[in-house]
Design a protein around this motif. Structure first.
Motif, PDB file in Angstrom:
ATOM      1  N   GLU A   1     -30.491 -40.665  -5.093  1.00  0.00           N
ATOM      2  CA  GLU A   1     -30.512 -40.093  -3.741  1.00  0.00           C
ATOM      3  C   GLU A   1     -29.530 -40.848  -2.874  1.00  0.00           C
ATOM      4  OE1 GLU A   1     -35.065 -38.441  -3.094  1.00  0.00           O
ATOM      5  OE2 GLU A   1     -34.359 -40.152  -1.970  1.00  0.00           O
ATOM      6  N   ALA A   2     -28.863 -40.123  -1.963  1.00  0.00           N
ATOM      7  CA  ALA A   2     -27.878 -40.739  -1.082  1.00  0.00           C
ATOM      8  C   ALA A   2     -28.415 -40.897   0.334  1.00  0.00           C
ATOM      9  CB  ALA A   2     -26.609 -39.893  -1.059  1.00  0.00           C
ATOM     10  N   TYR A   3     -28.061 -42.023   0.950  1.00  0.00           N
ATOM     11  CA  TYR A   3     -28.358 -42.293   2.360  1.00  0.00           C
ATOM     12  C   TYR A   3     -27.069 -42.771   2.980  1.00  0.00           C
ATOM     13  CZ  TYR A   3     -33.156 -41.704   1.009  1.00  0.00           C
ATOM     14  OH  TYR A   3     -34.318 -41.160   0.535  1.00  0.00           O
ATOM     15  N   ASP A   4     -26.565 -42.044   3.972  1.00  0.00           N
ATOM     16  CA  ASP A   4     -25.199 -42.294   4.409  1.00  0.00           C
ATOM     17  C   ASP A   4     -25.034 -42.248   5.931  1.00  0.00           C
ATOM     18  OD1 ASP A   4     -22.139 -41.781   2.844  1.00  0.00           O
ATOM     19  OD2 ASP A   4     -22.328 -41.777   5.018  1.00  0.00           O
ATOM     20  N   GLY A   5     -24.746 -43.398   6.506  1.00  0.00           N
ATOM     21  CA  GLY A   5     -24.322 -43.455   7.903  1.00  0.00           C
ATOM     22  C   GLY A   5     -25.435 -43.652   8.925  1.00  0.00           C
ATOM     23  N   PHE A   6     -25.032 -43.978  10.129  1.00  0.00           N
ATOM     24  CA  PHE A   6     -25.964 -44.171  11.237  1.00  0.00           C
ATOM     25  C   PHE A   6     -26.664 -42.861  11.584  1.00  0.00           C
ATOM     26  CE2 PHE A   6     -22.735 -47.415  11.866  1.00  0.00           C
ATOM     27  CZ  PHE A   6     -23.485 -48.543  12.131  1.00  0.00           C
ATOM     28  N   GLU A   7     -25.955 -41.762  11.431  1.00  0.00           N
ATOM     29  CA  GLU A   7     -26.487 -40.476  11.881  1.00  0.00           C
ATOM     30  C   GLU A   7     -27.566 -39.926  10.968  1.00  0.00           C
ATOM     31  OE1 GLU A   7     -23.313 -37.765  12.450  1.00  0.00           O
ATOM     32  OE2 GLU A   7     -22.581 -38.788  14.249  1.00  0.00           O
ATOM     33  N   ASP A   8     -27.581 -40.388   9.725  1.00  0.00           N
ATOM     34  CA  ASP A   8     -28.574 -39.915   8.764  1.00  0.00           C
ATOM     35  C   ASP A   8     -29.956 -40.401   9.192  1.00  0.00           C
ATOM     36  OD1 ASP A   8     -30.164 -39.267   6.632  1.00  0.00           O
ATOM     37  OD2 ASP A   8     -28.983 -40.360   5.129  1.00  0.00           O
ATOM     38  N   GLU A   9     -30.761 -39.483   9.704  1.00  0.00           N
ATOM     39  CA  GLU A   9     -32.065 -39.864  10.256  1.00  0.00           C
ATOM     40  C   GLU A   9     -33.058 -40.294   9.187  1.00  0.00           C
ATOM     41  OE1 GLU A   9     -33.557 -36.893  12.957  1.00  0.00           O
ATOM     42  OE2 GLU A   9     -31.581 -36.604  13.858  1.00  0.00           O
ATOM     43  N   ALA A  10     -32.737 -40.036   7.930  1.00  0.00           N
ATOM     44  CA  ALA A  10     -33.623 -40.466   6.841  1.00  0.00           C
ATOM     45  C   ALA A  10     -33.300 -41.888   6.387  1.00  0.00           C
ATOM     46  CB  ALA A  10     -33.499 -39.516   5.655  1.00  0.00           C
ATOM     47  N   SER A  11     -32.164 -42.407   6.855  1.00  0.00           N
ATOM     48  CA  SER A  11     -31.712 -43.722   6.395  1.00  0.00           C
ATOM     49  C   SER A  11     -32.354 -44.859   7.183  1.00  0.00           C
ATOM     50  CB  SER A  11     -30.191 -43.817   6.542  1.00  0.00           C
ATOM     51  OG  SER A  11     -29.768 -45.148   6.319  1.00  0.00           O
ATOM     52  N   HIS A  12     -32.595 -45.974   6.495  1.00  0.00           N
ATOM     53  CA  HIS A  12     -33.111 -47.166   7.173  1.00  0.00           C
ATOM     54  C   HIS A  12     -32.175 -47.613   8.280  1.00  0.00           C
ATOM     55  CE1 HIS A  12     -35.653 -48.537   3.472  1.00  0.00           C
ATOM     56  NE2 HIS A  12     -36.181 -47.523   4.120  1.00  0.00           N
ATOM     57  N   ALA A  13     -30.893 -47.289   8.152  1.00  0.00           N
ATOM     58  CA  ALA A  13     -29.888 -47.786   9.095  1.00  0.00           C
ATOM     59  C   ALA A  13     -29.742 -46.894  10.323  1.00  0.00           C
ATOM     60  CB  ALA A  13     -28.537 -47.918   8.398  1.00  0.00           C
ATOM     61  N   HIS A  14     -30.503 -45.825  10.375  1.00  0.00           N
ATOM     62  CA  HIS A  14     -30.330 -44.873  11.479  1.00  0.00           C
ATOM     63  C   HIS A  14     -30.511 -45.516  12.842  1.00  0.00           C
ATOM     64  CE1 HIS A  14     -32.043 -41.601  14.162  1.00  0.00           C
ATOM     65  NE2 HIS A  14     -30.758 -41.359  14.076  1.00  0.00           N
ATOM     66  N   ARG A  15     -31.439 -46.459  12.946  1.00  0.00           N
ATOM     67  CA  ARG A  15     -31.685 -47.104  14.244  1.00  0.00           C
ATOM     68  C   ARG A  15     -30.969 -48.439  14.355  1.00  0.00           C
ATOM     69  NH1 ARG A  15     -35.565 -44.314  17.001  1.00  0.00           N
ATOM     70  NH2 ARG A  15     -36.621 -42.735  15.755  1.00  0.00           N
ATOM     71  N   GLY A  16     -29.901 -48.584  13.590  1.00  0.00           N
ATOM     72  CA  GLY A  16     -29.097 -49.792  13.715  1.00  0.00           C
ATOM     73  C   GLY A  16     -29.455 -50.869  12.714  1.00  0.00           C
ATOM     74  N   ARG A  17     -28.705 -51.942  12.787  1.00  0.00           N
ATOM     75  CA  ARG A  17     -28.861 -53.033  11.831  1.00  0.00           C
ATOM     76  C   ARG A  17     -30.102 -53.869  12.149  1.00  0.00           C
ATOM     77  NH1 ARG A  17     -23.796 -56.408   9.646  1.00  0.00           N
ATOM     78  NH2 ARG A  17     -24.878 -57.707   8.130  1.00  0.00           N
ATOM     79  N   THR A  18     -30.859 -54.198  11.109  1.00  0.00           N
ATOM     80  CA  THR A  18     -32.044 -55.047  11.250  1.00  0.00           C
ATOM     81  C   THR A  18     -32.039 -56.042  10.089  1.00  0.00           C
ATOM     82  OG1 THR A  18     -33.470 -53.683   9.858  1.00  0.00           O
ATOM     83  CG2 THR A  18     -33.344 -53.073  12.191  1.00  0.00           C
TER      84      THR A  18
END
Length: 176
Positions: free
Chosen positions: A42-59
DNA sequence: TGCGCGATTCTC
DNA sequence: AGAATCGCGCAT
């Protein structure tokens, strides 16, 4: 041939698809080796991807996703299952591919258990030093042998992202 | 400092 | 259908 980190320096959906049919290789601490063909990603790509852990920025947790391509991102899910991801794209751009299944294991949690993977390898690079790498099959499975589907368990993302066909499955390989 | 929940899996 | 199980991320 062992896939170089540069293989991962492109969009996550592209890498997710290209990983199908390649072999995941694990050298255990005792020297034994495990290997299995990758059958589901499965792919998770970019800040805009709301399914990605990175959507709300770096943690602190998702920081590895912002690293260079070819890094290993392992995180704990539901307090008990480790999820194996491979970082894609250039540094500072958050993207990764989740490995969901191989020829002898179905499910991302069972996959990491089978390959004896946990947070210890988080942040390391694929290769001999980490004891985890990908061996190329040399040939690409044709598009007829690949099917796509929406990603699993990401209904919390908006419909546009939850429905994206960023799950890639290799047909005709025993899965489980 | 507290609380809800998750890129899941297993059992009932 | 519900439990297991805990660190993270956001709210207080």
């Amino acid at each position: 041939m062992i896939l170089p980190c540069s293989f991962f320096n492109r969009p996550a959906p592209e890498v997710a698809r290209a990983l199908l049919g390649q072999t995941l290789v694990r050298r255990l601490p005792d020297g034994r080796r495990l290997a299995a063909v990758i059958t589901e990603t499965e792919a998770y790509d970019g800040f805009e991807d709301e399914a990605s852990h990175a959507h709300r920025g770096r943690t602190p947790r998702n920081g590895v996703m912002f690293g260079p391509p070819g890094r290993i991102y392992l995180y704990l899910c539901y307090g008990m299952h480790w999820m194996l991801n491979l970082v894609t794209r250039e540094a500072d751009y958050p993207a990764a591919v989740l490995l969901r299944g191989t020829s002898d294991v179905s499910g991302p949690g069972r996959l990491t258990r089978h390959f004896d993977l946990d947070g210890q390898l988080n942040g390391q690079s694929l290769g001999s030093a980490s004891g985890l790498w990908i061996r190329s099959a040399g040939s690409d499975p044709g598009s007829r042998r690949i099917r796509t589907a929406p990603r699993v368990g990401v209904d919390y993302a908006g419909p546009q992202w939850a429905s994206k066909p960023w799950r890639f499955i290799l047909k005709g390989k025993r899965n489980g």
